[in-house]
Design a protein around this motif. Structure first.
Motif, PDB file in Angstrom:
ATOM      1  N   ARG A  50     -19.191   4.723   6.542  1.00 23.33           N
ATOM      2  CA  ARG A  50     -19.288   3.261   6.433  1.00 23.33           C
ATOM      3  C   ARG A  50     -19.120   2.777   4.991  1.00 23.33           C
ATOM      4  NH1 ARG A  50     -24.264   1.147   9.838  1.00 23.33           N
ATOM      5  NH2 ARG A  50     -23.150  -0.817   9.535  1.00 23.33           N
ATOM      6  N   VAL A  51     -18.563   3.657   4.164  1.00 23.47           N
ATOM      7  CA  VAL A  51     -18.118   3.240   2.829  1.00 23.47           C
ATOM      8  C   VAL A  51     -16.651   2.879   2.974  1.00 23.47           C
ATOM      9  CG1 VAL A  51     -17.764   3.934   0.435  1.00 23.47           C
ATOM     10  CG2 VAL A  51     -19.759   4.779   1.706  1.00 23.47           C
ATOM     11  N   GLU A  52     -16.333   1.598   2.853  1.00 24.02           N
ATOM     12  CA  GLU A  52     -14.966   1.162   3.111  1.00 24.02           C
ATOM     13  C   GLU A  52     -14.055   1.504   1.940  1.00 24.02           C
ATOM     14  OE1 GLU A  52     -14.272  -2.687   4.635  1.00 24.02           O
ATOM     15  OE2 GLU A  52     -15.875  -2.572   6.127  1.00 24.02           O
ATOM     16  N   HIS A  53     -12.815   1.764   2.273  1.00 20.61           N
ATOM     17  CA  HIS A  53     -11.805   2.051   1.266  1.00 20.61           C
ATOM     18  C   HIS A  53     -10.588   1.181   1.546  1.00 20.61           C
ATOM     19  CE1 HIS A  53      -9.000   4.932   3.610  1.00 20.61           C
ATOM     20  NE2 HIS A  53      -9.594   4.113   4.437  1.00 20.61           N
ATOM     21  N   ALA A  54      -9.687   1.111   0.589  1.00 20.49           N
ATOM     22  CA  ALA A  54      -8.450   0.348   0.781  1.00 20.49           C
ATOM     23  C   ALA A  54      -7.323   1.076   0.072  1.00 20.49           C
ATOM     24  CB  ALA A  54      -8.586  -1.067   0.220  1.00 20.49           C
ATOM     25  N   HIS A  55      -6.238   1.401   0.818  1.00 16.10           N
ATOM     26  CA  HIS A  55      -5.120   2.142   0.229  1.00 16.10           C
ATOM     27  C   HIS A  55      -4.372   1.329  -0.817  1.00 16.10           C
ATOM     28  CE1 HIS A  55      -4.669   5.336   3.623  1.00 16.10           C
ATOM     29  NE2 HIS A  55      -5.591   5.631   2.749  1.00 16.10           N
ATOM     30  N   SER A  56      -4.501   0.011  -0.786  1.00 19.10           N
ATOM     31  CA  SER A  56      -3.790  -0.786  -1.778  1.00 19.10           C
ATOM     32  C   SER A  56      -4.532  -0.817  -3.113  1.00 19.10           C
ATOM     33  CB  SER A  56      -3.575  -2.217  -1.262  1.00 19.10           C
ATOM     34  OG  SER A  56      -4.791  -2.788  -0.840  1.00 19.10           O
ATOM     35  N   ASP A  57      -5.754  -0.231  -3.140  1.00 20.30           N
ATOM     36  CA  ASP A  57      -6.473  -0.139  -4.402  1.00 20.30           C
ATOM     37  C   ASP A  57      -5.732   0.795  -5.355  1.00 20.30           C
ATOM     38  OD1 ASP A  57      -9.893  -0.283  -3.103  1.00 20.30           O
ATOM     39  OD2 ASP A  57      -8.392  -1.845  -3.477  1.00 20.30           O
ATOM     40  N   GLY A  58      -5.987   0.651  -6.649  1.00 24.27           N
ATOM     41  CA  GLY A  58      -5.212   1.356  -7.658  1.00 24.27           C
ATOM     42  C   GLY A  58      -5.354   2.858  -7.668  1.00 24.27           C
ATOM     43  N   ALA A  59      -6.526   3.379  -7.300  1.00 18.54           N
ATOM     44  CA  ALA A  59      -6.761   4.812  -7.434  1.00 18.54           C
ATOM     45  C   ALA A  59      -5.822   5.631  -6.553  1.00 18.54           C
ATOM     46  CB  ALA A  59      -8.218   5.138  -7.102  1.00 18.54           C
ATOM     47  N   TYR A  60      -5.562   5.163  -5.345  1.00 16.57           N
ATOM     48  CA  TYR A  60      -4.650   5.883  -4.445  1.00 16.57           C
ATOM     49  C   TYR A  60      -3.250   5.903  -5.054  1.00 16.57           C
ATOM     50  CZ  TYR A  60      -2.386   7.217  -0.016  1.00 16.57           C
ATOM     51  OH  TYR A  60      -1.660   7.863   0.958  1.00 16.57           O
ATOM     52  N   ALA A 111       0.853  -1.189   0.000  1.00 18.09           N
ATOM     53  CA  ALA A 111       0.000   0.000   0.000  1.00 18.09           C
ATOM     54  C   ALA A 111       0.894   1.245   0.000  1.00 18.09           C
ATOM     55  CB  ALA A 111      -0.912   0.009   1.226  1.00 18.09           C
ATOM     56  N   PRO A 112       0.752   2.128  -1.005  1.00 14.93           N
ATOM     57  CA  PRO A 112       1.705   3.243  -1.174  1.00 14.93           C
ATOM     58  C   PRO A 112       1.393   4.452  -0.303  1.00 14.93           C
ATOM     59  CG  PRO A 112       0.108   3.266  -2.949  1.00 14.93           C
ATOM     60  CD  PRO A 112      -0.232   2.058  -2.101  1.00 14.93           C
ATOM     61  N   THR A 113       1.233   4.250   0.997  1.00 12.70           N
ATOM     62  CA  THR A 113       0.871   5.332   1.907  1.00 12.70           C
ATOM     63  C   THR A 113       2.080   6.189   2.273  1.00 12.70           C
ATOM     64  OG1 THR A 113       1.177   3.823   3.757  1.00 12.70           O
ATOM     65  CG2 THR A 113      -1.055   4.057   2.902  1.00 12.70           C
ATOM     66  N   GLY A 114       1.787   7.398   2.759  1.00 11.71           N
ATOM     67  CA  GLY A 114       2.839   8.268   3.264  1.00 11.71           C
ATOM     68  C   GLY A 114       3.140   7.956   4.721  1.00 11.71           C
ATOM     69  N   ILE A 115       3.823   8.876   5.382  1.00 11.96           N
ATOM     70  CA  ILE A 115       4.331   8.649   6.737  1.00 11.96           C
ATOM     71  C   ILE A 115       3.408   9.210   7.821  1.00 11.96           C
ATOM     72  CG2 ILE A 115       5.620  10.827   6.832  1.00 11.96           C
ATOM     73  CD1 ILE A 115       6.849   7.397   8.175  1.00 11.96           C
ATOM     74  N   MET A 116       2.362   9.946   7.444  1.00 10.86           N
ATOM     75  CA  MET A 116       1.557  10.633   8.449  1.00 10.86           C
ATOM     76  C   MET A 116       0.899   9.685   9.444  1.00 10.86           C
ATOM     77  SD  MET A 116      -1.827  13.045   8.065  1.00 10.86           S
ATOM     78  CE  MET A 116      -2.774  11.792   7.216  1.00 10.86           C
ATOM     79  N   ASP A 117       0.228   8.653   8.966  1.00 13.24           N
ATOM     80  CA  ASP A 117      -0.584   7.816   9.847  1.00 13.24           C
ATOM     81  C   ASP A 117       0.259   7.154  10.929  1.00 13.24           C
ATOM     82  OD1 ASP A 117      -2.582   8.546   8.148  1.00 13.24           O
ATOM     83  OD2 ASP A 117      -2.816   6.590   7.202  1.00 13.24           O
TER      84      ASP A 117
END
Length: 380
Positions: free
Chosen positions: A211-221, A163-169
């Protein structure tokens, strides 16, 4: 309860119990992977981990949130990116990152319990990672500071989980303090704790989980991140944070691609909004941050295009009922919104949002008050 559950699962007592919080981001969205500015605060919702070391090279993981799921058993020597899927990939990735950094983690028994809503954009994954890292750091006497735990956990999520997340979380989970928002420069991880006592000013920060789930590993992020990196390269800067707000118009004129222009405009203006929020808070002008939150939502909706119908409905309804400001928070594509409201109107806003969701045929939202809370710590 954690001790009891650990004993039931592993037939022994844990060496200790640790906790790490979820977070809500006040302002500064999609800026962290652009070396930018962010301002999260920790929630009272936490993931706890009861942990005992092992010396046989086996990592065993169990969660009270899925009590019927068997204990996962993972040889630490076999951990590599792509080898583990599901929720266990996050703590397994932390062990992999710690071992890769030269720390001799030889296995552990871990039992988790969490009150952080999953898929709500409140960093349940970072809480899971940081609580694992802190527990293992303490037990192995590694004495790793919060910012270093965050870096290791970001590597686990980026490389091991994918998952291409940044460092904030991760930094928020590790470093936030009660009663404060964390002003963080994600380039050098310098930070300031900004007092944020809304109750004392007759204010509340509502979190509206759509309650709409999301996922950071999905392509759009990942697409947004790659687009930002390409735009930075085309503008010949290290990262988009290097474009001064006053030179935004000139920078946009150098880009022919409209998608790149949208991404750049959001990141540069969002960094400017973070700086403005900090200035207002330090000057005691808390109510003045409301319009900046709302402007941030418009930018995320129109330029970055990571909002959704439910998030827009939550924001628009809150504003129509007197909220001082409102915006989506987190990566987007679902998850949560926040609304800065007067104490006297909090219930009215909450009820109106719930009614609007019902009228639109959406699932009922979960609405609660964000109370700036403590970062990761040892409990027992």
């Amino acid at each position: 309860m954690t001790h009891t559950e650990f004993r039931r699962v592993y037939q022994t007592d844990p060496e200790g119990v640790w906790a790490a919080p979820g977070r809500v981001n006040l302002i500064g969205e999609h800026t962290d992977y652009n070396d930018g500015l962010v301002m999260p605060l920790a929630l009272p919702h936490t993931t706890t981990a009861a942990v005992t070391r092992r010396t046989d090279g086996l990592l065993r993981l169990h969660t009270a949130n899925e009590p019927s799921t068997p204990v996962a058993e993972l040889p630490v020597a076999d951990l590599e990116p792509g080898a583990v899927t599901g929720w266990t990939a996050y703590p397994a990735g932390v062990v992999w990152a710690l071992r890769g950094a030269g720390h001799p983690i030889t296995g552990a028994d871990i039992h988790y319990d969490s009150t952080v809503p999953v898929g709500a954009g409140l960093s349940s994954s970072a809480a899971l990672e940081i609580v694992t890292a802190l527990a293992l750091s303490d037990l192995h006497e590694l004495n790793l500071p919060g910012w270093q735990l965050a870096r290791l956990c970001q590597r686990a999520e980026n490389v091991f989980v994918g998952a291409p997340t940044g460092i904030m979380d991760q930094t928020a989970a590790a470093c936030c303090q009660p009663g404060h928002a964390l002003y963080l420069d994600t380039r050098d991880l310098s930070q300031r704790q900004i007092p944020f006592d809304l109750a004392a000013e007759g204010l509340r920060l509502l979190v509206i989980d759509t309650r709409v789930e999301h996922a950071h590993s999905d392509g759009a992020y990942g697409d947004r991140r790659r687009g930002c990196e390409q735009a930075a390269a085309d503008l010949d800067v290290v990262a988009l944070r290097d474009i001064p707000y006053g030179e935004l118009h000139t920078a946009l004129g150098r880009l022919a691609d409209e998608e790149q222009r949208r991404l750049v405009r959001h990141v540069v203006t969002e960094n400017h909004r973070v700086a403005q929020v900090v200035a207002h808070l330090e000057a005691g002008r808390t109510r003045a941050i409301g319009p900046l939150l709302t402007a941030g939502h418009a930018s995320l909706r129109d330029d970055f295009r990571v909002s959704c119908a439910e998030l827009d409905l939550a924001v628009d309804t809150a504003l129509s009922c007197g909220a001082l400001g409102a915006r989506m928070t987190g990566g987007g594509f679902g998850g949560s919104a926040i609304a800065l409201v007067e104490e006297a109107t909090a219930d009215k806003v909450s009820e109106a949002v719930t009614a609007a969701f019902a009228a639109a045929g959406h699932l009922p939202p979960r609405v609660f008050t964000a109370v700036p809370s403590a970062g990761a710590r040892r409990l027992v």
